[in-house]
Design an enzyme around this catalytic site. Structure first.
Site, mmCIF file in Angstrom:
data_model
loop_
_atom_site.group_PDB
_atom_site.id
_atom_site.type_symbol
_atom_site.label_atom_id
_atom_site.label_comp_id
_atom_site.label_asym_id
_atom_site.label_seq_id
_atom_site.Cartn_x
_atom_site.Cartn_y
_atom_site.Cartn_z
ATOM 1 N N CYS A 3 49.541 33.211 36.751
ATOM 2 C CA CYS A 3 48.443 33.897 37.440
ATOM 3 C C CYS A 3 48.561 33.870 38.962
ATOM 4 C CB CYS A 3 47.100 33.339 36.997
ATOM 5 S SG CYS A 3 46.758 33.690 35.261
ATOM 6 N N GLU A 58 37.350 36.879 30.868
ATOM 7 C CA GLU A 58 38.514 37.346 31.610
ATOM 8 C C GLU A 58 39.521 37.967 30.640
ATOM 9 O OE1 GLU A 58 40.159 35.395 35.414
ATOM 10 O OE2 GLU A 58 41.443 34.660 33.787
ATOM 11 N N HIS A 95 38.219 48.460 39.180
ATOM 12 C CA HIS A 95 39.474 49.040 39.670
ATOM 13 C C HIS A 95 39.792 48.631 41.108
ATOM 14 C CE1 HIS A 95 39.121 51.325 35.988
ATOM 15 N NE2 HIS A 95 40.431 51.506 36.075
#
Length: 152
Positions: free
Chosen positions: A25, A136, A75
């Site tokens: 990550c 998530e 986005h």
């Protein structure tokens, strides 16, 4: 008293990178987030009230959460402004991308704390924000509960 909890789910697509993290990550990657917002209150019992029988109109809650959270994160890429990712973010902004610089590491946990701070002042005074759950991934989420965060 007749206290009711009501919840509404929201979805948004967001990318982030965790600077200094010791796993995958640390790279820029995205998630399909799912946010559950839970309020509590008493349904209106006022005769003639257009919201009679409701704690809060789901449509009103949708407007608040979309404006304060979903429209901001959807986005976008979240980058820690206090990391070397800042220069990458500046370049992406210059190229027309939606970049949000955060003063925090943009982990799921820190995102949910930011969401709490955004929503609390916008909710009607007769309601109380009692829980948020932010997925998530399909099977990984964090949760904020008002009962865990009460001042002493």
């Amino acid at each position: 008293m007749k206290i009711i909890r009501l919840s509404k789910a929201f979805t948004f697509e967001t990318a982030h990178a965790l600077y200094g993290y010791d796993g995958k990550c640390k790279n820029i990657h995205g998630h399909s987030y799912k946010l559950y917002v839970t309020l509590k209150g008493q349904p209106s019992e006022k005769e003639g009230d257009v919201k009679l029988g409701m704690v809060m109109d789901f449509g009103d809650l949708k407007k608040i959460v979309n404006k304060a959270v979903v429209d901001i994160f959807d986005h976008a890429i979240l980058l820690n402004e206090n990391s070397p990712h800042k220069s990458l973010g500046d370049q992406l902004l210059a190229e027309g991308h939606k970049v949000i610089f955060t003063a925090y590491q943009p982990s799921c946990e820190n995102m949910i704390l930011w969401i709490v701070d955004q929503l609390k002042p916008l909710l009607p005074s007769h309601t109380e924000l009692v829980a948020l759950k932010l997925y998530e991934t399909e099977n990984s989420y964090c949760e904020w509960l008002a009962s865990d965060n009460q001042s002493e």
